[in-house]
Design a protein around this motif. Structure first.
Motif, PDB file in Angstrom:
ATOM      1  N   TYR A 118       0.745  -1.368   0.051  1.00  0.00           N
ATOM      2  CA  TYR A 118      -0.014   0.136   0.032  1.00  0.00           C
ATOM      3  C   TYR A 118       0.786   1.321  -0.084  1.00  0.00           C
ATOM      4  N   PRO A 119       1.788   1.455   0.627  1.00  0.00           N
ATOM      5  CA  PRO A 119       2.848   2.552   0.626  1.00  0.00           C
ATOM      6  C   PRO A 119       3.277   2.769  -0.537  1.00  0.00           C
ATOM      7  N   GLU A 120       3.681   1.830  -1.525  1.00  0.00           N
ATOM      8  CA  GLU A 120       4.170   2.086  -2.648  1.00  0.00           C
ATOM      9  C   GLU A 120       3.086   2.411  -3.843  1.00  0.00           C
ATOM     10  N   LEU A 121       2.018   1.971  -3.556  1.00  0.00           N
ATOM     11  CA  LEU A 121       0.781   2.331  -4.286  1.00  0.00           C
ATOM     12  C   LEU A 121       0.273   3.909  -3.884  1.00  0.00           C
ATOM     13  N   GLY A 122       0.595   4.403  -2.945  1.00  0.00           N
ATOM     14  CA  GLY A 122       0.171   5.590  -2.442  1.00  0.00           C
ATOM     15  C   GLY A 122      -1.285   5.477  -1.755  1.00  0.00           C
ATOM     16  N   PHE A 123      -1.537   4.273  -1.254  1.00  0.00           N
ATOM     17  CA  PHE A 123      -2.868   4.041  -0.488  1.00  0.00           C
ATOM     18  C   PHE A 123      -2.936   4.551   0.710  1.00  0.00           C
ATOM     19  N   THR A 124      -1.289   4.588   1.509  1.00  0.00           N
ATOM     20  CA  THR A 124      -1.298   5.129   2.684  1.00  0.00           C
ATOM     21  C   THR A 124       0.035   5.540   3.004  1.00  0.00           C
ATOM     22  N   LYS A 125       0.281   6.397   3.979  1.00  0.00           N
ATOM     23  CA  LYS A 125       1.740   7.089   3.869  1.00  0.00           C
ATOM     24  C   LYS A 125       2.306   6.252   5.168  1.00  0.00           C
ATOM     25  N   ASP A 126       1.534   5.492   6.085  1.00  0.00           N
ATOM     26  CA  ASP A 126       2.222   4.600   6.951  1.00  0.00           C
ATOM     27  C   ASP A 126       3.219   3.510   6.556  1.00  0.00           C
ATOM     28  N   ARG A 127       4.280   3.588   6.708  1.00  0.00           N
ATOM     29  CA  ARG A 127       5.270   2.678   6.218  1.00  0.00           C
ATOM     30  C   ARG A 127       5.974   1.699   7.556  1.00  0.00           C
ATOM     31  N   ALA A 166      -9.754 -14.789  -5.663  1.00  0.00           N
ATOM     32  CA  ALA A 166      -9.210 -14.135  -4.467  1.00  0.00           C
ATOM     33  C   ALA A 166      -7.918 -13.866  -4.353  1.00  0.00           C
ATOM     34  N   ILE A 167      -7.036 -14.854  -4.588  1.00  0.00           N
ATOM     35  CA  ILE A 167      -5.622 -14.829  -4.387  1.00  0.00           C
ATOM     36  C   ILE A 167      -4.824 -14.087  -5.463  1.00  0.00           C
ATOM     37  N   VAL A 168      -5.281 -14.362  -6.776  1.00  0.00           N
ATOM     38  CA  VAL A 168      -4.388 -13.906  -7.818  1.00  0.00           C
ATOM     39  C   VAL A 168      -4.397 -12.275  -7.931  1.00  0.00           C
ATOM     40  N   LEU A 169      -5.667 -12.048  -7.912  1.00  0.00           N
ATOM     41  CA  LEU A 169      -5.772 -10.427  -8.051  1.00  0.00           C
ATOM     42  C   LEU A 169      -4.907  -9.537  -7.196  1.00  0.00           C
ATOM     43  N   PRO A 170      -4.774  -9.900  -5.875  1.00  0.00           N
ATOM     44  CA  PRO A 170      -3.912  -9.113  -5.051  1.00  0.00           C
ATOM     45  C   PRO A 170      -2.620  -8.926  -5.626  1.00  0.00           C
ATOM     46  N   LEU A 174       1.682  -5.962  -6.164  1.00  0.00           N
ATOM     47  CA  LEU A 174       3.069  -6.306  -6.089  1.00  0.00           C
ATOM     48  C   LEU A 174       3.877  -5.590  -7.122  1.00  0.00           C
ATOM     49  N   TRP A 175       3.154  -5.462  -8.449  1.00  0.00           N
ATOM     50  CA  TRP A 175       3.960  -4.850  -9.394  1.00  0.00           C
ATOM     51  C   TRP A 175       4.320  -3.516  -9.242  1.00  0.00           C
ATOM     52  N   ALA A 176       3.931  -2.843  -8.320  1.00  0.00           N
ATOM     53  CA  ALA A 176       4.410  -1.523  -7.709  1.00  0.00           C
ATOM     54  C   ALA A 176       5.533  -1.510  -6.873  1.00  0.00           C
ATOM     55  N   THR A 177       5.919  -2.539  -6.379  1.00  0.00           N
ATOM     56  CA  THR A 177       6.839  -2.835  -5.284  1.00  0.00           C
ATOM     57  C   THR A 177       8.201  -3.400  -6.074  1.00  0.00           C
ATOM     58  N   PRO A 178       9.198  -3.490  -5.324  1.00  0.00           N
ATOM     59  CA  PRO A 178      10.407  -3.964  -5.759  1.00  0.00           C
ATOM     60  C   PRO A 178      10.485  -5.618  -5.823  1.00  0.00           C
ATOM     61  N   ARG A 207      -3.915  -1.608 -13.651  1.00  0.00           N
ATOM     62  CA  ARG A 207      -2.549  -1.927 -14.351  1.00  0.00           C
ATOM     63  C   ARG A 207      -2.289  -0.452 -14.701  1.00  0.00           C
ATOM     64  N   GLU A 208      -3.255   0.283 -15.085  1.00  0.00           N
ATOM     65  CA  GLU A 208      -2.872   1.665 -15.802  1.00  0.00           C
ATOM     66  C   GLU A 208      -2.193   2.510 -14.584  1.00  0.00           C
ATOM     67  N   TYR A 209      -3.029   2.369 -13.424  1.00  0.00           N
ATOM     68  CA  TYR A 209      -2.677   3.003 -12.133  1.00  0.00           C
ATOM     69  C   TYR A 209      -1.111   2.675 -11.790  1.00  0.00           C
ATOM     70  N   ILE A 210      -0.895   1.508 -11.774  1.00  0.00           N
ATOM     71  CA  ILE A 210       0.522   0.931 -11.262  1.00  0.00           C
ATOM     72  C   ILE A 210       1.528   1.578 -12.577  1.00  0.00           C
ATOM     73  N   ASP A 211       0.872   1.555 -13.877  1.00  0.00           N
ATOM     74  CA  ASP A 211       1.870   2.044 -14.816  1.00  0.00           C
ATOM     75  C   ASP A 211       2.438   3.444 -14.539  1.00  0.00           C
ATOM     76  N   ASN A 212       1.345   4.152 -14.217  1.00  0.00           N
ATOM     77  CA  ASN A 212       1.474   5.652 -14.053  1.00  0.00           C
ATOM     78  C   ASN A 212       2.420   5.868 -12.780  1.00  0.00           C
ATOM     79  N   LEU A 213       2.598   5.061 -11.869  1.00  0.00           N
ATOM     80  CA  LEU A 213       3.622   5.304 -10.718  1.00  0.00           C
ATOM     81  C   LEU A 213       4.592   5.324 -11.019  1.00  0.00           C
ATOM     82  N   GLN A 214       5.015   4.624 -12.100  1.00  0.00           N
ATOM     83  CA  GLN A 214       6.288   4.257 -12.545  1.00  0.00           C
ATOM     84  C   GLN A 214       6.972   5.198 -13.434  1.00  0.00           C
TER      85      GLN A 214
END
Length: 214
Positions: A118-127, A166-170, A174-178, A207-214
């Motif tokens: 979530y922090p990498e996605l900008g969903f929270t600032k709590d790291r 339920a398991i695959v979509l989350p 992780l594509w927004a993380t290292p 997918r578009e949201y994550i691409d725009n983060l990078q």
């Protein structure tokens, strides 16, 4: 064909996307109602009346039945509409395996995955706790490889069940993380995506949201 119900969702939420994808793959007619979490629409009185927890997803069937909690909605859809038995098996041992996987996803995998991503996605600032969550997530991915996917390409064998939805979509978060998915898990996600005719449509916004983060 008249809509069978309405799905209130955020297109950035894997839990919502799993349900939307199931509706599409099951050819269940439905309406989509987008809830803009960034604008606080989940806190409005009309939405709170549907779900006092003020969270998406929510499914409202055409008879007025309201279901929230993502796994409960997945089960409801399988029990209400004529979908493949593979999705929610009537065979007792296979049903138990699906239920175990759903509970593991809800109580272990997703809490760790969201805490890490979530922090990498900008969903929270709590790291706080990110490093601990990463350690636990790696343990979860190891269990996914070594236990849940030990005997077949999907949780219950050759075809996806709602546990796989339920398991695959989350995993997309992780594509927004290292973090790189282990090979078996990466292959699993690819097999699931290839199995679903509506994968590209259902995951496009995320997918578009994550691409725009990078």
């Amino acid at each position: 064909q008249a809509p069978c119900g309405s799905l209130y969702l955020s297109r950035l939420s894997p839990s919502c996307l799993a349900i939307w994808l199931l509706l599409c793959e099951g050819n269940v007619a439905h309406l989509l109602v987008d809830v803009d979490l960034s604008q606080g629409e989940q806190f409005k009185p009309d939405f709170t009346a549907l779900n006092p927890r003020q969270e998406v997803p929510v499914f409202v069937d055409e008879d007025g039945t309201v279901v929230f909690e993502s796994n409960a909605i997945l089960r409801y859809i399988c029990n209400t509409f004529s979908l493949s038995d593979a999705l929610y098996p009537t065979n007792t041992p296979q049903r138990a395996r699906v239920e175990m996987a759903l509970d593991w996803r809800q109580t272990r995998l997703y809490p760790n995955l969201s805490k890490y991503a979530y922090p990498e996605l900008g969903f929270t600032k709590d790291r706080s706790g990110v490093h601990e969550a990463e350690t636990r997530l790696m343990e979860d991915l190891s269990m996914l490889e070594g236990f849940w996917l030990r005997d077949g390409p999907f949780i219950c064998g050759e075809e996806p069940s709602i546990a796989d939805y339920a398991i695959v979509l989350p995993m997309l978060l992780l594509w927004a993380t290292p973090l790189e998915l282990p090979p078996t898990v990466s292959t699993y996600v690819g097999h699931f995506a290839a199995f679903c005719d509506h994968w590209d449509t259902a995951t496009a916004a995320l997918r578009e949201y994550i691409d725009n983060l990078q």
